[in-house]
Design a protein around this motif. Structure first.
Motif, short mmCIF file in Angstrom:
data_model
loop_
_atom_site.label_atom_id
_atom_site.label_comp_id
_atom_site.label_asym_id
_atom_site.label_seq_id
_atom_site.Cartn_x
_atom_site.Cartn_y
_atom_site.Cartn_z
N ALA A 80 0.77 -1.33 -0.04
CA ALA A 80 -0.04 -0.02 0.11
C ALA A 80 0.70 1.21 0.09
N VAL A 81 1.80 1.32 0.91
CA VAL A 81 2.68 2.38 0.79
C VAL A 81 3.38 2.63 -0.58
N GLU A 82 3.80 1.53 -1.26
CA GLU A 82 4.41 1.59 -2.68
C GLU A 82 3.32 2.29 -3.65
N TRP A 83 2.18 1.68 -3.56
CA TRP A 83 0.90 2.33 -4.35
C TRP A 83 0.86 3.72 -4.40
N VAL A 84 0.82 4.19 -2.99
CA VAL A 84 0.61 5.48 -2.77
C VAL A 84 1.59 6.56 -3.15
N ASN A 85 3.04 6.11 -2.92
CA ASN A 85 4.00 6.89 -3.20
C ASN A 85 4.38 7.01 -4.68
N GLU A 86 3.82 5.90 -5.43
CA GLU A 86 4.23 5.83 -6.87
C GLU A 86 3.05 6.22 -7.78
N SER A 87 2.00 5.01 -8.03
CA SER A 87 0.90 4.95 -9.04
C SER A 87 -0.18 6.02 -8.54
N LEU A 88 -0.39 5.93 -7.27
CA LEU A 88 -1.63 7.05 -6.98
C LEU A 88 -0.97 8.30 -6.80
N ASN A 89 0.17 8.71 -6.48
CA ASN A 89 0.66 10.14 -6.32
C ASN A 89 0.82 10.63 -7.65
N THR A 90 1.08 9.89 -9.11
CA THR A 90 1.44 10.31 -10.17
C THR A 90 -0.44 10.43 -10.81
N MET A 91 -1.12 9.46 -10.35
CA MET A 91 -2.57 9.44 -11.08
C MET A 91 -3.50 10.54 -10.41
N LEU A 92 -3.30 11.03 -9.20
CA LEU A 92 -4.24 11.80 -8.70
C LEU A 92 -3.48 13.38 -8.66
N ARG A 93 -2.22 13.64 -9.23
CA ARG A 93 -1.93 14.59 -9.22
C ARG A 93 -2.80 15.79 -10.23
N ASP A 94 -2.75 16.84 -9.61
CA ASP A 94 -3.51 17.99 -10.57
C ASP A 94 -5.07 17.96 -10.12
N LEU A 95 -5.69 17.16 -9.67
CA LEU A 95 -6.88 16.88 -9.27
C LEU A 95 -7.24 17.75 -8.20
N GLU A 96 -8.33 18.38 -8.24
CA GLU A 96 -9.08 19.38 -6.99
C GLU A 96 -9.36 18.20 -5.92
N PRO A 97 -8.92 18.74 -4.75
CA PRO A 97 -9.23 17.64 -3.57
C PRO A 97 -10.99 17.75 -3.12
N THR A 98 -11.62 18.67 -4.00
CA THR A 98 -13.04 18.76 -3.63
C THR A 98 -13.73 17.88 -4.55
N ASP A 99 -13.19 17.30 -5.60
CA ASP A 99 -13.96 16.43 -6.60
C ASP A 99 -13.68 15.15 -6.10
N GLN A 100 -14.44 14.62 -5.06
CA GLN A 100 -14.33 13.49 -4.48
C GLN A 100 -14.77 12.67 -5.61
N CYS A 101 -15.72 12.69 -6.34
CA CYS A 101 -16.70 11.56 -7.28
C CYS A 101 -15.25 11.06 -8.38
N GLN A 102 -14.72 12.14 -8.82
CA GLN A 102 -13.51 11.88 -9.82
C GLN A 102 -12.33 11.14 -9.34
N VAL A 103 -12.03 11.44 -8.03
CA VAL A 103 -10.95 10.68 -7.27
C VAL A 103 -11.33 9.32 -7.00
#
Length: 599
Positions: free
Chosen positions: A124-147
């Motif tokens: 899970a730590v690996e997913w967050v620091n690599e894939s999810l970090n890249t995937m969710l970058r530049d998204l607005e934190p208020t857009d929960q549905c898209q996230v």
């Protein structure tokens, strides 16, 4: 000449005074426009201009391994956002781990579970620091549905990858084992297997039917904590960016950005006793005894009342001479064995991981008699001043060799006998207003029977059936036995959008929602905000000990104070559903009844 000179001097004087008054008038005008100090004025201008700046966006996710409340590894997710061109740490969240290992598990089973959990957290730590970090970058934190949509797609892809790997491994194993399978050796074993089956059939009475086998446990994908952790961290970041509490942010998400006029606080199910189910000759069908304060009290008053009862229970258990004598007549009900043959239960001076007292009983009526005595000693009455809920955890009781529940060492009951036993228990002790997991989720017919028999008297709640949220929703229906409500837990790949969708379905089908705290709890108090924002009827946090659990009760008290101050607090109601005998789980539309003897 003199008159002209005087007029000239008057003009000069008037001009002088006008010149002197101009700065004063300008100052008065500016003060009227900006009635603030210069520093405050600049702040007002900055705030005004900031409205036209770019919305904050996610710039970084950081995952790390931390410890939960019982010293097991779990996942922490931090969210960083770009706010006015500057990178800022917004918030973090710590996930809770749900342990499915029973109390009487073998050491090698516990060791294997710990290794699996450690591997899952590392992944899970690996997913967050690599894939999810890249995937969710530049998204607005208020857009929960898209996230959550992107997180769901990512998780689905990981599941498919795992299936492909397993398929390849199985094909390779089949290819290696094909020569060994060719000789037909199992012929002598088959007749003996038939004889055993016949003998087992003779032991069963004709009226008894074989019980449905236990459903296989839902496999937990290694690393799935990253999905739930990222979703909840983004929700907290969205609330922080919007300058509102998390519960308000969740309520807006659930109600399509329409703020509810009033908010109802969930009633706490406070665990008072954790009964030792693994001890020999102990009552096994009671795992937790919980107190529910009445709705007419504020939450603060209710917690104080529970604390008074807890102190009195502790005093009684520590002083066996002050314990009430068991009544011999009650032991003939068949539900409880003869308590006179055994000594009073020994109080174990330790706090359970649930944050409550740990003790053991071999008689349910003796247990309830102690509860009544403790309340009576401090001037309270069960059923009026406080209510009881019992977590039966029936899935831990089934002896699959005998096909019956072992409610006491050596005492077995069929599923139908369990329904009758609970009926007698509620009739005799009507202050019990909730039974959690009174049966296995596989005994659906008996769930229907117990709901029809007791649904108008108490809540019949499914917790074990709700541990895996991904299995709950099937075509806008809740895939559980007939019940009054379910316990939802924010674990593994659960997303905030999943909880919002599920609670909406539960509300529409007149089920109640209970948000439950997992065994491996952390100090993160987001669960309380989730329960308040989602409109849960109850919240199950464990006992009033251990910091990771008391933190959540303190958060609940803080929310109550805030809502009361703003005038948004609505009174909670306790209402039961009287199930029709021919109703289906999705069509429970019968009358609701209040609990007994309420003030």
């Amino acid at each position: 000449m003199e008159a002209g000179g005087r007029r000239e001097r008057r003009r000069e004087a008037a001009g002088y005074y006008r010149a002197q008054r101009v700065p004063e008038r300008m100052e008065e005008a500016l003060n009227a426009l900006f009635p603030l100090r210069p520093g405050d004025l600049y702040g007002e201008l900055a705030n005004y201009l900031s409205k036209y700046s770019k919305a904050p966006i996610i710039c970084k996710l950081v995952g790390r391994k931390v410890l939960d409340g019982v010293g097991q590894p779990t996942l922490e997710v931090e969210i960083y956002c770009t706010v006015k061109n500057y990178e800022q740490r917004i918030c973090s969240t710590v996930m809770s781990c749900h342990s499915r290992i029973p109390e009487n598990a073998l050491p090698e089973t516990i060791e294997a579970d710990e290794k699996e959990r450690n591997d899952s957290v590392n992944t899970a730590v690996e997913w967050v620091n690599e894939s999810l970090n890249t995937m969710l970058r530049d998204l607005e934190p208020t857009d929960q549905c898209q996230v959550d949509k992107m997180l769901g797609e990512y998780f689905t892809n990981k599941v498919e990858e795992k299936k492909e790997i397993q398929k390849q491994v199985e094909e390779e194993e089949e290819a290696e084992d094909t020569p060994a399978i060719t000789p037909p050796t199992p012929s002598p074993a088959s007749p003996s297997g038939k004889k055993k089956a016949a003998k087992a059939g003779k032991k069963l009475s004709v009226a008894e039917r074989p019980i449905p086998p236990a459903e296989p446990a839902e496999p937990v994908l290694c690393g799935s904590l990253a999905i739930g952790g990222a979703s909840l961290a983004v929700a907290k970041a969205g609330a922080t960016i919007s300058h509102i509490p998390l519960y308000s942010h969740i309520a807006l998400l659930k109600h399509d950005q329409e703020p509810p006029e009033e908010i109802t606080l969930p009633l706490p199910m406070v665990t008072l006793l954790n009964c030792e189910k693994i001890s020999p000759s102990k009552l096994k069908f009671v795992k937790e005894v919980m107190l529910i304060p009445p709705v007419q009290l504020s939450l603060k008053q209710g917690i104080e009342r529970v604390l008074h009862i807890q102190k009195e229970i502790t005093r009684l258990l520590e002083s066996p001479g002050k314990m009430p004598d068991p009544q011999p007549a009650e032991s003939k009900k068949g539900r409880a064995q003869n308590p006179g043959k055994k000594g009073l239960p020994q109080f174990l001076k330790r706090i359970s991981h649930l944050g409550c007292l740990t003790t053991g009983y071999d008689d349910v009526e003796q247990l309830l008699l102690v509860m009544q005595t403790a309340c009576s000693n401090i001037g309270l009455q069960l059923g009026t001043d406080v209510y009881l809920a019992i977590n039966c955890a029936a899935h831990e009781l089934m002896d699959y060799d005998k096909g019956k529940y072992e409610i006491l060492t050596g005492t077995f009951k069929s599923p139908d006998e369990m329904v009758a036993m609970y009926g007698e228990l509620i009739d005799k002790f009507p202050f019990i207003i909730a039974l959690i997991d009174p049966l296995r989720k596989e005994d659906r017919e008996q769930w229907s029977n117990i709901c029809c028999a007791l649904g108008s008297k108490c809540y019949l709640i499914a917790e074990d059936a709700a541990t895996c949220i991904s299995k709950l929703k099937i075509d806008q229906n809740i895939n559980t036995p007939m019940c009054s409500g379910v316990v939802l837990k924010y674990i593994n790949q659960t997303k905030v959008s999943d909880l919002i969708e599920l609670t909406g379905i539960l509300d529409g089908q007149r089920h109640i929602t209970i948000l439950g705290s997992p065994d491996g709890e952390s100090s993160d108090d987001s669960l309380v905000d989730l329960a308040v924002g989602l409109g849960a009827r109850f919240i199950k946090l464990g006992g009033l000990s251990r910091g990771e659990r008391v933190t959540k009760y303190n958060r609940l008290l803080a929310i109550e104070e805030e809502l009361a101050k703003n005038g948004n607090l609505r009174e909670t109601k306790l209402e039961f559903v009287a199930f029709a005998e021919d109703s289906q789980p999705e069509n429970q539309l019968s009358d609701e009844l209040p609990p007994p003897e309420q003030n």
